[in-house]
Enzyme design. Structure first.
Site, PDB file in Angstrom:
ATOM      1  CG  ASP A 105      13.687  15.643 -13.713  1.00 52.03           C
ATOM      2  OD1 ASP A 105      14.465  16.616 -13.697  1.00 52.03           O
ATOM      3  OD2 ASP A 105      12.869  15.440 -14.628  1.00 52.03           O
TER       4      ASP A 105
ATOM      5  CG  ASP B 210      13.924  19.434 -19.712  1.00 53.76           C
ATOM      6  OD1 ASP B 210      14.493  18.331 -19.594  1.00 53.76           O
ATOM      7  OD2 ASP B 210      13.271  19.956 -18.786  1.00 53.76           O
TER       8      ASP B 210
END
Length: 755
Positions: free
Chosen positions: A472, A539
């Protein structure tokens, strides 16, 4: 592989390279920076005479109040060659000298095969051309690479070397490709967090349309592949020319049209002041710029997808069904609960189990712990072994979340090495950059910082047999300087260091797969995919939003590289409720997975999910090898897209209802990409519960018409519907009536050849 090197006295005046339906014609007759005369549909049957004539025919007339010689718009356009648009090279030495170099062409390296030179014309196929140029006065050397691929696209990049005394301060080095004036409309992407890959169109005007990203990562709003084409170009029609700046840091792409009628598309890395200062003997390399010509957006997408699949490092194994447990446990890491989730996941066919954020020291919330990549002894007194071993015993791969490029100021790492934090001023709290998600950026261009990350990650991968890393990167870079060098700007080095770190880890961990996630889709480009194995699209997992994202990300990536998961019925980002059929069908169009607390799902939902997983496993080899087709529909409230087998014997389409139309029924839908001469069976595929509001139409082939939804809910349909038989020509020209469904639904349609 390169073959002959032509010296200055033997240079070809014209070079014609062609492969995969694409031709590149380059003019080197000025013996300066080569210019591309033509890039487009393949030219066949050309001779040395006609190629030289083509170059002659492309030379512009002298207009009023213009230079005495027409401007030579080279691959790197320079003011010294008469180009008065955005210059391809900007830089200087101390005192402001050598700011306008003029390069002489001194050599051309050609592909080893298929190179035939006659009468000043070189003809070659796929491979790499390298042009060597020098400015003896400015003591600068320039190498321009042009590499043509068999799939019908090419990439180019430049290298600039300083052969003189003193520092050369580089401000920008980029490339530009000419466009015909019929290319009068631009299509590219924009977006924001949770709303990536949103298309936008604009007419080309006499101006410079510049897209820049200064985020330190590719960006949610990155243009992706910038397409310029004939006005109104669509998925199936219209000549288009595309360019992608493949860089995961700051970058530019632009389209410029001058009053003189010259039109170009260009790209470069965006550099901060002082980021690249070339000492004597030093060299700077631009990113790669990928370019293509195509007829229609599907043709363009399939060229890129075919090339991506041809790479040696492209994923080779079937894409495993993946579950990420973040939404099930968040920071609440409890071994019995996680083991129970593993049991349930394995029972429905999951093949990869990923433990997300919260496993490392002090990480009980997102305010602390980033950088301390040691298993938290309090939460995991026996380490991660009990979970990793149990997951492996269930036949699943084990994955783990990292955010290596970031650091919490409340961490042992930041306290021990405050000078490893990126910043432009100092290490005290008032001098550091603005925090973002309660974190700062770790400067991995510092070798010791990068080595720390490499050692920690590799040791964990080997200790626990980690198969997959969710990598990430949750913030933009602000004031991203090197505090060990008085805050000198360092985004360029940070980006290159990220590539190196990824490569070094992978070299020590054979078989390890890595996902590029950056707050979702904040770092997606063709270069990061040379160092990773898939991307997290967004997301936002709301299937309605994801439909648009995957539809347009397909211009750049094949579906097997897109993480597309089934989320909970109630979207955490939009609040929308979605049926399982919509969530499952949307996730099918990529690398299928689950982002949902399945421990809270009822038995009926679990059974439906199991059926979708089973169907994905049956179809993934086909879905991840076929060609993309996006059909034109009579109303924008409908989308129809599919995957067609290379031999066109089989296709799977997805009909999506986006909102209520102004008319009802919609009329007929038609199918592109099939063989007109073949006969096909076309039928709907119903998995679990049917799409909400679906009504039967005659071509479904049901014995009687009936509704498959009620006000009380969706009724499961277990009956296979036989459909009807039509020719490919009839499906393309006539089509079938669109079945009625509620908005935000998806119906799968299978088409198979009977020949």
């Amino acid at each position: 592989m390169l073959g002959n090197v032509m010296g200055k006295d033997a240079l070809a005046r014209t070079i014609h390279a062609r492969a995969g339906g694409l031709s590149l014609v380059l003019d080197t007759s000025s013996q300066r920076i080569p210019r591309i005369v033509y890039w487009g549909a393949e030219l066949t049957g050309e001779t040395s005479v006609t190629l030289e004539a083509l170059v002659c025919a492309s030379r512009e007339p002298l207009a009023g109040n213009a230079p005495d010689l027409p401007a030579a718009t080279g691959i790197v356009p320079l003011e010294s060659d008469g180009w008065l648009g955005r210059a391809g090279l900007k830089g200087f030495r101390s005192g402001g000298v050598d700011w306008s170099p003029r390069f002489d062409l001194v050599s051309v390296e050609t592909p080893e095969t298929d190179g035939v030179k006659s009468d000043g014309v070189l003809e070659c196929g796929a491979g790499k051309l390298i042009f060597g140029l020098t400015d003896e006065r400015a003591h600068l050397d320039l190498r321009i690479e042009v590499e043509l691929f068999p799939q019908g696209l090419f990439r180019t990049r430049c290298r600039l070397g300083n052969s003189g005394d003193g520092v050369y301060h580089l401000q920008e080095l980029g490339i530009a490709l000419p466009l015909p004036l019929t290319a009068n409309e631009v299509l590219d992407m924009t977006g924001r967090w949770g709303k990536e890959r949103h298309p936008q169109r604009q007419d080309v005007q006499v101006a410079c349309r510049l897209r820049e990203s200064w985020r330190g990562r590719t960006g949610f709003d990155a243009p992706d592949m910038t397409m310029v084409g004939e006005k109104g170009f669509s998925f199936q029609s219209g000549n288009i020319w595309g360019l992608h700046t493949a860089f995961s840091g700051n970058h530019r792409t632009w389209v410029q049209k001058l009053p003189s009628g010259e039109e170009i598309i260009g790209g470069s890395e965006a550099l901060y002041p002082g980021e690249v200062s070339l000492e004597t003997g030093a060299e700077y390399a631009t990113p790669y710029f990928y370019a293509l010509h195509a007829v229609g957006l599907d043709d363009a997408a399939n060229r890129v997808q075919s090339w991506m699949r041809s790479r040696n490092n492209h994923v080779k194994t079937p894409r495993p069904v993946t579950i990420n447990v973040w939404e099930a446990v968040y920071f609440r890491h409890d071994l019995p609960e996680l083991l129970a989730l593993a049991d349930k996941a394995a029972s429905i066919g999951v093949e990869r189990y990923v433990l997300d954020d919260g496993w490392f020291r002090g990480r009980r919330d997102d305010h602390q712990g980033l950088g301390d990549w040691y298993v938290d002894e309090e939460v995991w007194p026996q380490g991660l072994g009990p979970l990793a071993d149990y997951v492996h015993s269930k036949g699943m791969q084990f994955g783990l979340w990292f955010e290596p490029e970031m650091v919490s100021m409340n961490s042992d790492l930041a306290r021990s090495h405050p000078d490893w934090v990126m910043g432009a001023r100092g290490t005290d709290s008032e001098s550091l950059p603005l925090e973002w998600r309660h974190q700062q950026v770790l400067n991995i261009s510092i070798p010791e910082a990068r080595k720390y990350l490499e050692d920690r990650i590799v040791s964990l991968v080997k200790e626990y047999g980690i198969d997959y890393i969710k990598w990430d990167h949750n913030r933009d870079l602000i004031d991203a300087g090197n505090l060990q060098q008085e805050g000198r700007a360092a985004v360029h080095l940070q980006t290159l260091s990220t590539y190196k770190l990824l490569d070094d880890i992978r070299s020590q961990c054979p078989g390890l797969e890595i996902e590029s996630c950056s707050s979702g889709g904040g770092r997606i480009d063709l270069e990061i995919l040379q160092h990773t194995d898939r991307v997290w699209v967004s997301d936002c997992i709301d299937p309605v939003e994801r439909q648009e994202m995957t539809r347009w990300l397909a211009q750049l990536l094949p579906p097997e590289l897109m993480g597309t998961h089934v989320a909970s019925p109630h979207s955490h980002t939009t609040g929308r409720w979605s049926t399982m059929s919509m969530r499952g069908a949307t996730a099918l169009w990529g690398h299928f997975g689950i982002e949902w607390d399945i421990s809270s799902a009822d038995p009926e939902e679990i059974e439906e999910l199991r059926q979708w997983i089973s169907f994905y496993k049956q179809q993934r080899a086909f879905l991840h090898s076929g060609s993309l087709v996006r059909c034109e529909t009579p109303d924008d409230s409908l989308w129809l897209q599919g995957i067609v087998a290379p031999d066109k014997d089989r296709a799977l389409f997805q009909l999506v209802t986006r909102h209520r139309p102004s008319i009802s029924p919609w009329g007929r839908i038609t199918f592109a990409g099939l063989d007109d001469k073949k006969t096909y069976q076309i039928r709907p595929i119903l998995i679990g519960a049917a799409p909400s509001g679906l009504q039967m139409v005659d071509w479904f082939g049901a014995e009687e018409n009936f509704y498959v939804s009620t006000n009380q809910g969706v009724i499961p349909v277990d009956t296979d519907l036989p459909g009807i038989t039509l020719t490919g020509a009839a499906l393309r020209h006539v089509g079938v009536q669109t079945p009625l469904m509620h908005p935000d639904q998806a119906l799968l349609i299978e088409i198979s050849s009977e020949n």
